[in-house]
Design an enzyme around this catalytic site. Structure first.
Site, PDB file in Angstrom:
ATOM      1  N   ASP A  70       0.875  -1.171   0.000  1.00  0.00           N
ATOM      2  CA  ASP A  70       0.000   0.000   0.000  1.00  0.00           C
ATOM      3  C   ASP A  70       0.914   1.223   0.000  1.00  0.00           C
ATOM      4  OD1 ASP A  70      -1.696   2.118   0.576  1.00  0.00           O
ATOM      5  OD2 ASP A  70      -2.828   1.034   2.107  1.00  0.00           O
ATOM      6  N   LEU A  71       0.825   2.056  -1.022  1.00  0.00           N
ATOM      7  CA  LEU A  71       1.720   3.199  -1.136  1.00  0.00           C
ATOM      8  C   LEU A  71       1.582   4.175   0.028  1.00  0.00           C
ATOM      9  CD1 LEU A  71       1.410   3.938  -4.959  1.00  0.00           C
ATOM     10  CD2 LEU A  71       3.390   2.957  -3.777  1.00  0.00           C
ATOM     11  N   ASN A 110      -0.169  13.960 -18.695  1.00  0.00           N
ATOM     12  CA  ASN A 110      -0.490  15.151 -19.482  1.00  0.00           C
ATOM     13  C   ASN A 110      -1.442  16.076 -18.728  1.00  0.00           C
ATOM     14  OD1 ASN A 110      -3.473  14.907 -20.898  1.00  0.00           O
ATOM     15  ND2 ASN A 110      -2.606  12.896 -20.480  1.00  0.00           N
ATOM     16  N   TYR A 133      -6.014  15.075  -9.622  1.00  0.00           N
ATOM     17  CA  TYR A 133      -5.092  14.084 -10.162  1.00  0.00           C
ATOM     18  C   TYR A 133      -3.887  14.772 -10.800  1.00  0.00           C
ATOM     19  CZ  TYR A 133      -3.159  10.712 -13.473  1.00  0.00           C
ATOM     20  OH  TYR A 133      -2.301   9.933 -14.200  1.00  0.00           O
TER      21      TYR A 133
END
Length: 269
Positions: free
Chosen positions: A56-57, A117, A141
């Site tokens: 889990d990050l 992007n 995000y």
């Protein structure tokens, strides 16, 4: 496809259960002796030349264990769509801090960071930008990826950890719509780009737009020539089919005005 260039002994691939992680899994095996696969989700059984270490990050201890023993990292892990900030904070912001701190502790000196992007999503589709243009994220995000690029720069300046911040466009088997004629990145070109980033003699802190050799593009990649990435695929072969199945864009729609597409109006705010 050309023979992969072996660059490291043990390579860590985070986000291995995701769409791009799945596409890269077999491709990256040729770049290393051992490919360590990690994700929060199940990545299946380890194949020959693979290791599986789920993490889990948002958990610093798990990330530290995940990074231990690796020579380089391809970091695709985290949330890859617009989402509430609380979720983005845990996976993409805290997760990136944990990853870079673990890299520092374990002496990892090269990372390929999956940026997006959407870091520059609020530039117009009528503009051409390069890596020197300021960030204009189109949501939480994109904001998290802008943070990741700055974090990578900090760890390069302070600790010499080289990072390629790859602003991935739209990486799918083929372009889905007219916007993707500009942003498309084939899976094979993505692998070529990662290989270039892992193998170039001097990487530094580099921002690279992840795109194939598309005739229509909003991004100037000249700042990344030192990496040696040469795309071999193009969205142009799909242009006729894309035009046939899609209607002309509404030029009053923000999704058609800005490079971020639908992301400029997505999300919880």
């Amino acid at each position: 496809m050309e023979k992969p260039l072996k660059t490291h002994h043990r390579l860590l691939l985070t986000g291995a259960a995701g769409g791009l992680g799945t596409a890269l899994r077999t491709r990256l095996q040729g770049n290393c002796d051992v490919l360590r696969l990690s994700d929060l989700a199940d990545v299946g059984v380890a194949q020959a030349g693979e290791e599986v270490m789920l993490a889990d990050l948002s958990n610093a201890d798990e990330v530290n264990a995940m990074v231990a023993g690796c020579d380089a990292i391809v970091h695709l892990g985290g949330i890859s769509v617009e989402a509430p900030f609380a979720a983005i904070l845990q996976a993409n912001i805290l997760g990136a801090v944990h990853l870079y701190e673990a890299a520092r502790l374990h002496g990892v000196k090269r990372i390929v960071f999956a940026s997006s992007n959407h870091v520059t999503g609020f530039y117009k589709q009528s503009e051409t930008i390069n890596a020197d243009h300021p960030a204009r994220p189109d949501g939480f995000y994109g904001l998290s990826k802008a943070f990741g690029e700055d974090l990578a720069r900090l760890y390069f300046d302070r600790h010499g950890i080289e990072t390629a911040c790859v602003r991935i466009g739209s990486s799918f088997p083929e372009p889905k719509d007219r916007r993707m004629l500009a942003t498309w990145l084939s899976f094979d070109d993505l692998h070529r780009l990662i290989t270039a980033c892992l193998s170039t003699p001097v990487l530094g802190h580099s921002i690279i737009f992840g795109m194939s050799d598309n005739a229509v593009t909003w991004w100037d990649n000249s700042r990344a020539r030192h990496v040696g990435y040469v795309p071999k695929d193009t969205s142009d072969v799909f242009r006729e089919a894309v035009y046939a199945r899609t209607s002309a864009p509404d030029l009053n729609d923000p999704a058609a005005i800005y490079q971020g597409g639908g992301f400029v109006k997505a999300g919880p705010f």
